[in-house]
Scaffold this motif. Structure first.
Motif, PDB file in Angstrom:
ATOM      1  N   MET A 307      43.962  46.242  30.840  1.00 27.39           N
ATOM      2  CA  MET A 307      43.051  47.242  31.366  1.00 27.39           C
ATOM      3  C   MET A 307      43.774  48.463  31.918  1.00 27.39           C
ATOM      4  O   MET A 307      43.403  49.598  31.650  1.00 27.39           O
ATOM      5  N   GLU A 326      53.617  49.253  37.947  1.00 29.64           N
ATOM      6  CA  GLU A 326      53.627  47.879  37.433  1.00 29.64           C
ATOM      7  C   GLU A 326      54.870  47.202  37.993  1.00 29.64           C
ATOM      8  O   GLU A 326      55.979  47.751  37.908  1.00 29.64           O
ATOM      9  N   GLN A 331      56.836  44.160  31.572  1.00 32.53           N
ATOM     10  CA  GLN A 331      55.474  44.681  31.376  1.00 32.53           C
ATOM     11  C   GLN A 331      55.479  46.206  31.428  1.00 32.53           C
ATOM     12  O   GLN A 331      54.787  46.873  30.666  1.00 32.53           O
ATOM     13  N   GLU A 380      43.139  39.068  38.130  1.00 31.33           N
ATOM     14  CA  GLU A 380      41.878  38.767  38.828  1.00 31.33           C
ATOM     15  C   GLU A 380      42.126  37.640  39.844  1.00 31.33           C
ATOM     16  O   GLU A 380      41.800  36.473  39.598  1.00 31.33           O
ATOM     17  N   LYS A 385      44.738  40.767  45.071  1.00 34.94           N
ATOM     18  CA  LYS A 385      44.050  42.057  45.205  1.00 34.94           C
ATOM     19  C   LYS A 385      43.971  42.454  46.684  1.00 34.94           C
ATOM     20  O   LYS A 385      44.139  43.622  47.026  1.00 34.94           O
ATOM     21  N   SER A 407      36.344  42.325  37.593  1.00 35.80           N
ATOM     22  CA  SER A 407      35.120  42.100  36.831  1.00 35.80           C
ATOM     23  C   SER A 407      34.187  41.143  37.553  1.00 35.80           C
ATOM     24  O   SER A 407      33.021  41.052  37.192  1.00 35.80           O
TER      25      SER A 407
HETATM   26  P1  NAI Z   1      46.462  41.615  32.741  1.00 38.70           P
HETATM   27  O1  NAI Z   1      46.881  40.235  33.060  1.00 38.70           O
HETATM   28  O2  NAI Z   1      46.528  42.059  31.321  1.00 38.70           O
HETATM   29  O3  NAI Z   1      47.282  42.662  33.605  1.00 38.70           O
HETATM   30  C1  NAI Z   1      47.492  42.599  34.988  1.00 38.70           C
HETATM   31  C2  NAI Z   1      48.791  43.348  35.266  1.00 38.70           C
HETATM   32  O4  NAI Z   1      48.943  43.532  36.663  1.00 38.70           O
HETATM   33  C3  NAI Z   1      50.039  42.615  34.794  1.00 38.70           C
HETATM   34  O5  NAI Z   1      50.802  43.484  33.982  1.00 38.70           O
HETATM   35  C4  NAI Z   1      50.778  42.286  36.082  1.00 38.70           C
HETATM   36  O6  NAI Z   1      52.192  42.246  35.933  1.00 38.70           O
HETATM   37  C5  NAI Z   1      50.334  43.410  36.963  1.00 38.70           C
HETATM   38  N1  NAI Z   1      50.482  43.144  38.384  1.00 38.70           N
HETATM   39  C6  NAI Z   1      50.288  41.984  39.055  1.00 38.70           C
HETATM   40  N2  NAI Z   1      50.531  42.162  40.378  1.00 38.70           N
HETATM   41  C7  NAI Z   1      50.854  43.462  40.543  1.00 38.70           C
HETATM   42  C8  NAI Z   1      51.184  44.272  41.670  1.00 38.70           C
HETATM   43  N3  NAI Z   1      51.211  43.742  42.888  1.00 38.70           N
HETATM   44  N4  NAI Z   1      51.450  45.560  41.478  1.00 38.70           N
HETATM   45  C9  NAI Z   1      51.407  46.100  40.243  1.00 38.70           C
HETATM   46  N5  NAI Z   1      51.112  45.374  39.136  1.00 38.70           N
HETATM   47  C10 NAI Z   1      50.833  44.087  39.281  1.00 38.70           C
HETATM   48  O7  NAI Z   1      44.983  41.756  33.296  1.00 38.70           O
HETATM   49  P2  NAI Z   1      43.781  42.650  32.733  1.00 38.70           P
HETATM   50  O8  NAI Z   1      43.071  41.932  31.662  1.00 38.70           O
HETATM   51  O9  NAI Z   1      44.277  44.020  32.489  1.00 38.70           O
HETATM   52  O10 NAI Z   1      42.815  42.647  33.992  1.00 38.70           O
HETATM   53  C11 NAI Z   1      43.073  43.410  35.138  1.00 38.70           C
HETATM   54  C12 NAI Z   1      41.830  43.471  35.994  1.00 38.70           C
HETATM   55  O11 NAI Z   1      40.787  44.067  35.239  1.00 38.70           O
HETATM   56  C13 NAI Z   1      41.302  42.120  36.433  1.00 38.70           C
HETATM   57  O12 NAI Z   1      40.752  42.249  37.708  1.00 38.70           O
HETATM   58  C14 NAI Z   1      40.219  41.827  35.429  1.00 38.70           C
HETATM   59  O13 NAI Z   1      39.227  40.953  35.914  1.00 38.70           O
HETATM   60  C15 NAI Z   1      39.652  43.196  35.196  1.00 38.70           C
HETATM   61  N6  NAI Z   1      38.971  43.398  33.924  1.00 38.70           N
HETATM   62  C16 NAI Z   1      39.458  42.892  32.774  1.00 38.70           C
HETATM   63  C17 NAI Z   1      38.794  43.101  31.575  1.00 38.70           C
HETATM   64  C18 NAI Z   1      39.361  42.596  30.287  1.00 38.70           C
HETATM   65  O14 NAI Z   1      38.645  42.638  29.281  1.00 38.70           O
HETATM   66  N7  NAI Z   1      40.593  42.137  30.251  1.00 38.70           N
HETATM   67  C19 NAI Z   1      37.535  43.881  31.518  1.00 38.70           C
HETATM   68  C20 NAI Z   1      37.154  44.450  32.788  1.00 38.70           C
HETATM   69  C21 NAI Z   1      37.836  44.187  33.938  1.00 38.70           C
END
Ligand code: NAI
Length: 719
Positions: A307, A326, A331, A380, A385, A407
């Motif tokens: 996202m 990030e 990543q 998530e 968070k 989400s």
């Molecule tokens: P993801 O797992 O692909 O990415 C999360 C990223 O955050 C990872 O690269 C991780 O290394 C990074 N991260 C973790 N802790 C961190 C920190 N303290 N500082 C900076 N970076 C950090 O997850 P995704 O799918 O992108 O989801 C992210 C959020 O968006 C979640 O809350 C999810 O529920 C929400 N979301 C996801 C959707 C989807 O289709 N994947 C759709 C809508 C919302």
């Protein structure tokens, strides 16, 4: 209205006047008829120029007049009179010439466009066709293939493309009206016979039948049940095969069918609904017109996974400076490459320079100290968070807006962890975030109107359909999806197959059915959520009790598939099978069918015949029922908000207007009766129990959808 003026001694300049886009209202049409007559009867006038005021030629018909009894002069004879005129009439096109506006220009003898103008016949997107001669003149002017492309897609073309196609005669970078007047003087006195498009034969096309057959097949596939694109092909076919007057008769006949169809009503409703959601309001009384957004020049994205990358691209493409944070080095490297690739591809498509230098990457959250707004997109996980929000509150300058892309987590709870909860809102994007049109802006009880206004404005700048919604589990879109998916699972238990359920939903108009969609997004996502909710129990249990969790019917089918390692496309196995990971070609899987049979046997379920109607009624009415709960709870301000969310983000067929509009079309009493019927048959499924708001609306005489708001208000005040 249309103003009349004599310029350069012998040119009559007619200016359409109806802000903002000079739509062809009854008054404008009357103005055109009167001024054209005046110009033609004045012996001192040798040529006529038609333009629009405020740099816009004409945006087309006045949609507000649709559905009412049309008064004033009709368009077709008006355009015909212009084409038959014995003095040259030149259209000076600035801004846009769309729909009826372009049809008017096609009735003129010459068209001069400004280089920044855009032209098109977008009627199809409102469930109609260009029925003021557009479907008959355009193919005669530019040939059948190009006209089919423009009319069936409704796409706009630039002035340069219009020149190349032959729609306009000249493009200018200078004052268009001056250029048109000069041009009009230069052609005055020349024979006009070769300039009357309706007299042209349609350009010859080898193998016309094969061409139409091919286009019709393509259009049928992409229309997904919409009838207007098909009528557009039929109208162009009439232009290609019939004399003009007969073609016009066919155009009118097709238009009459479309005009009275529910689809045109649904599409026009969507058009207005999209505007209505911009006029957001919160239960506190805060509204779009009394809440001032803050300027946002610099934004930050935290977490560059699926996202975060898309959100970074969307922000940079909007012209903002972005700090992308990030923590994981690997990543971060991958994200940099992915973001640059997306930006480069997007820039190439739009013919602009990629916004690569607008982004600064960092592993350190301290880098976001001076941004105006942050969008958090880390895993998530509520603890993570919360930690990130606390860090942001400490690092960011005072007043920075903190947005979460969660989400499902509670936006209000996250806000309460910060010293300034009024600065926190949800910005719920959909994957891929730089492509998907929908954005849910989630406000909690403490979010300030200013924060909501800022997020809504940013969404608009990013080109999103932004909808402000209240804070609840799943917000609006995912909350309504849950009962829909649940019904699909139950239908499998009762005897359906994924193929049958998906086919019924795809025939209804969804781009993909529930099981194909689930394979695409990954079965493990829902599994993880259900585990978190304490719903997943280790496999092995059987009988009815194994299908009841937390006091309600539950289907463990999705969990069992995950236990078998079937996560969908990514593992080549899910509800279907795939040849390679990520393949989009879903093939039936005999394993799944045997698995379903064994499952039913184990649980004492007897498969019965399920038809498409039951699939639609159970899946769609369960989803709609949740929509009524959402309205009743005040999570969505009106049915338009729900419908825009479903049409823009969940593949609900636009020509069916969105779930709440659909319920209104089907009839609220019928929806209620079917829900009652299914709830009686499945009393352990609370989602099938009709919402009390639906009952109350039916008891109030099933008011039409545009009156729901006032009726709901009245009903709530009586509670
Ligand atoms: P993801 O797992 O692909 O990415 C999360 C990223 O955050 C990872 O690269 C991780 O290394 C990074 N991260 C973790 N802790 C961190 C920190 N303290 N500082 C900076 N970076 C950090 O997850 P995704 O799918 O992108 O989801 C992210 C959020 O968006 C979640 O809350 C999810 O529920 C929400 N979301 C996801 C959707 C989807 O289709 N994947 C759709 C809508 C919302």
């Amino acid at each position: 209205m249309a103003a009349y003026k004599r310029v350069s001694e012998s040119v009559a300049l007619i200016t359409l006047q109806n802000p903002p886009v000079n739509a062809l209202s009854a008054a404008v049409r009357q103005g055109i008829v009167d001024t054209v007559e005046r110009a033609l009867s004045d012996p001192n006038v040798t040529a006529v120029v038609i333009c629009g005021q405020n740099g816009v030629f004409c945006g087309g018909a006045d949609i507000k007049e649709f559905g009412s009894n049309m008064s004033g002069p009709p368009l077709i004879p008006m355009i015909h009179a212009i084409e038959s005129a014995n003095k040259p009439v030149v259209a000076a096109i600035e801004g846009s010439a769309l729909g009826g506006g372009l049809e008017l220009a096609l009735g003129c003898h010459y068209r001069i466009a400004h280089s920044k103008a855009r032209l098109g016949l977008p009627e199809v997107s409102l469930g109609l066709l260009p029925a003021a001669g557009g479907s008959q003149r355009l193919p005669r002017l530019i040939g059948v293939p190009a006209a089919l492309n423009l009319i069936t897609t409704g796409r706009h073309v630039t002035a340069a493309e219009a020149l190349q196609l032959g729609i306009v005669d000249q493009v200018t970078d200078h004052n268009t009206v001056d250029a048109a007047v000069k041009f009009a003087l230069s052609v005055a006195g020349r024979s006009l016979d070769p300039r009357r498009i309706s007299t042209y034969p349609c350009p010859q096309q080898p193998d016309l039948d094969a061409l139409f057959e091919e286009v019709m097949q393509k259009v049928r596939r992409s229309a997904r049940g919409a009838i207007a694109p098909i009528a557009c092909v039929q109208a162009v076919r009439a232009a290609a095969t019939l004399p003009y007057t007969q073609g016009m008769a066919r155009e009118q006949e097709l238009m009459a069918t479309l005009f009275t169809s529910g689809q045109a009503r649904a599409l026009q409703y969507c058009f207005f609904a999209q505007r209505a959601v911009g006029r957001w309001r919160m239960p506190s009384g805060a509204r779009w017109d009394t809440s001032k957004p803050r300027p946002v020049h610099k934004a930050a994205v935290i977490g560059l996974g699926t996202m975060g990358r898309g959100i970074t691209v969307a922000l940079a493409q909007t012209g903002l400076s972005v700090i992308a944070v990030e923590t994981q080095e690997k990543q971060l490297m991958e994200a940099k490459q992915a973001v640059s690739g997306m930006l480069e591809r997007g820039a190439k498509r739009r013919g602009v320079a990629p916004a690569l230098d607008r982004i600064i990457y960092s592993q350190n959250i301290q880098a976001v100290a001076d941004v105006d707004l942050v969008i958090e997109a880390v895993f998530e996980d509520v603890a993570l968070k919360t930690k990130v929000f606390k860090q942001l509150s400490a690092v960011c300058k005072p007043g920075t807006l903190l947005c979460t892309n969660t989400s499902a987590l509670d936006v209000d709870q996250l806000a309460s962890e910060t010293p300034n909860p009024e600065l926190v809102v949800g910005m719920h994007f959909f994957a891929p975030a730089h492509v998907m049109k929908l954005l849910e802006v989630v406000y909690g009880p403490r979010s300030s109107p200013e924060a909501v206004a800022t997020a809504m404005q940013l969404g608009k700048k990013m080109g999103k359909a932004s909808v402000a919604v209240g804070n609840c589990r799943g917000f609006v879109g995912n909350r309504m999806l849950k009962p829909y998916v649940e019904q699909a699972f139950f239908l499998l238990e009762e005897g359906a197959t994924p193929e049958l359920v998906d086919r019924a939903l795809e025939e209804f108009g969804f781009p993909m059915g529930v099981f194909t969609m689930s394979d695409l997004s990954g079965l493990d996502v829902g599994w993880r959520v259900r585990k978190g909710d304490g719903l997943v129990e280790p496999g092995g249990a059987s009988g009815r009790s194994a299908r009841v969790r937390q006091g309600r019917r539950y289907s463990p089918l999705g969990d069992l598939l995950c236990e078998h390692g079937r996560f969908g496309q990514k593992t080549c196995r899910g509800w279907y099978q795939y040849d390679k990971p990520g393949s989009r070609v879903a093939r039936s899987d005999p394993w799944l069918h045997s698995f379903l049979e064994a499952y039913r046997a184990e649980h004492g379920l007897v498969a019965r015949r399920i038809d498409h109607q039951e699939v639609l009624e159970r899946c769609l009415y369960a989803l709609i029922n949740e929509g009524f709960h959402i309205l009743d709870d005040g999570i969505a301000a009106g049915p338009e908000d729900i419908d825009v969310i479903y049409v823009s983000g969940y593949g609900w067929p636009r020509h069916r207007g969105g779930p709440m509009f659909y319920a209104n079309m089907v009839g609220l009493a019928k929806v209620l009766e079917r829900l009652e019927h299914y709830h009686q048959a499945h009393p352990d499924v609370p989602h099938l129990q009709p919402c009390s708001l639906l009952r109350r609306l039916v008891a109030s005489g099933s008011p039409p959808i545009h009156r729901w708001g006032e009726v709901i208000k009245k009903l709530h005040s009586q509670l």
